[in-house]
Design an enzyme around this catalytic site. Structure first.
Site, PDB file in Angstrom:
ATOM      1  N   ALA A   1       0.857  -1.187   0.000  1.00  0.00           N
ATOM      2  CA  ALA A   1       0.000   0.000   0.000  1.00  0.00           C
ATOM      3  C   ALA A   1       0.887   1.228   0.000  1.00  0.00           C
ATOM      4  O   ALA A   1       1.989   1.215   0.566  1.00  0.00           O
ATOM      5  CB  ALA A   1      -0.915   0.006   1.218  1.00  0.00           C
TER       6      ALA A   1
ATOM      7  N   SER B   1       6.933   5.752  -0.448  1.00  0.00           N
ATOM      8  CA  SER B   1       8.230   5.138  -0.761  1.00  0.00           C
ATOM      9  C   SER B   1       8.820   4.385   0.427  1.00  0.00           C
ATOM     10  O   SER B   1      10.027   4.187   0.496  1.00  0.00           O
ATOM     11  CB  SER B   1       9.229   6.205  -1.245  1.00  0.00           C
ATOM     12  OG  SER B   1       8.712   6.910  -2.359  1.00  0.00           O
ATOM     13  N   ARG B   2       7.967   3.998   1.354  1.00  0.00           N
ATOM     14  CA  ARG B   2       8.385   3.244   2.532  1.00  0.00           C
ATOM     15  C   ARG B   2       9.314   4.040   3.455  1.00  0.00           C
ATOM     16  O   ARG B   2       9.964   3.472   4.330  1.00  0.00           O
ATOM     17  CB  ARG B   2       9.073   1.928   2.136  1.00  0.00           C
ATOM     18  CG  ARG B   2       8.094   0.890   1.555  1.00  0.00           C
ATOM     19  CD  ARG B   2       7.061   0.514   2.598  1.00  0.00           C
ATOM     20  NE  ARG B   2       6.233  -0.628   2.205  1.00  0.00           N
ATOM     21  CZ  ARG B   2       4.986  -0.524   1.750  1.00  0.00           C
ATOM     22  NH1 ARG B   2       4.442   0.667   1.581  1.00  0.00           N
ATOM     23  NH2 ARG B   2       4.289  -1.591   1.470  1.00  0.00           N
ATOM     24  N   LEU B   3       9.360   5.344   3.283  1.00  0.00           N
ATOM     25  CA  LEU B   3      10.148   6.180   4.195  1.00  0.00           C
ATOM     26  C   LEU B   3       9.234   6.644   5.322  1.00  0.00           C
ATOM     27  O   LEU B   3       8.896   7.826   5.456  1.00  0.00           O
ATOM     28  CB  LEU B   3      10.760   7.367   3.433  1.00  0.00           C
ATOM     29  CG  LEU B   3      11.856   6.991   2.434  1.00  0.00           C
ATOM     30  CD1 LEU B   3      12.350   8.220   1.693  1.00  0.00           C
ATOM     31  CD2 LEU B   3      13.020   6.304   3.154  1.00  0.00           C
TER      32      LEU B   3
END
Length: 221
Positions: free
Chosen positions: A11, A197-199
């Site tokens: 997601a 961006s998974r940051l």
């Protein structure tokens, strides 16, 4: 049925302002309450569900055990949940009185993780919560020897019927002698906010024995 591509499941988060250390100026409890309220108003089923992890001391060494329980109270002292003292988690907490609890609300891109020692709640706290439970929930606590094997669903239903018959003429069903609350008093609380961006944003609080903040630090995702 088409085989699920689990590796491709992901997601993309984002939308609300980035969480900052200033959100924790007043401690961990207000932000957890706010996120819990947002989960409730969003229509998430059982928004107070949390994954409780304990330690099972086995012949092969200590092993982690986790399950979902419901947080039934929240204060600056910690979070409270209820169970049978002779359940698997009750026995594990008697042996190693330390646990972690994690609230997860993926739809809101929020997660909160707490870790710390666990103590039995005061009897008056347990009694007050017990009185708020529906009658059938009280009967279920009497019927079940939680975590013990049982032969069939029919046998469990029979035990519930026996408990109902036992207390048929009792309006105020008493608290079972081996049932009650536990308080997890956090020494660490981590807030997670999903980002693109998974940051992701991760901010961790460390607390002393009195519950005062020792440190607030941002962690890399």
């Amino acid at each position: 049925m088409r085989e699920l591509d689990i590796a491709a499941m992901r997601a993309e988060y984002g939308g609300e302002p980035d969480m900052s250390e200033s959100w924790l100026t007043d401690g961990w409890e207000p932000l957890l309450r706010r996120w819990l309220a947002e989960a409730a108003t969003s229509g998430i089923a059982e928004p107070n569900a949390m994954v409780l992890a304990t330690v099972d001391r086995t012949d092969d060494g200590p092993r982690p055990v986790s399950r979902t329980v419901l947080c039934k109270d929240l204060s600056s002292a910690g979070v409270i949940f209820y169970t049978h003292y002779d359940s698997a988690k009750g026995r594990q907490l008697a042996d190693i009185p330390y646990a972690s609890a994690t609230f997860v609300w993926p739809a809101l891109a929020h997660q909160v993780h707490l870790r710390g020692p666990v103590h039995a709640a005061d009897d008056d706290v347990t009694a007050a919560y017990w009185r708020s439970r529906p009658r059938n929930s009280r009967l279920g606590a009497w019927a079940s020897e939680q975590s013990r094997p049982i032969g069939s669903r029919a046998e469990l239903d029979r035990l519930l019927s026996e408990a109902a018959a036992r207390f048929e003429d009792v309006d105020d069903i008493p608290v079972p002698p081996r049932w009650g609350g536990y308080l997890l008093r956090p020494e660490m609380v981590e807030f997670w906010q999903g980002r693109r961006s998974r940051l992701h944003n991760r901010i961790r609080m460390r607390l002393d024995d009195s519950g005062a903040t020792v440190a607030v630090e941002r962690l890399q995702p």
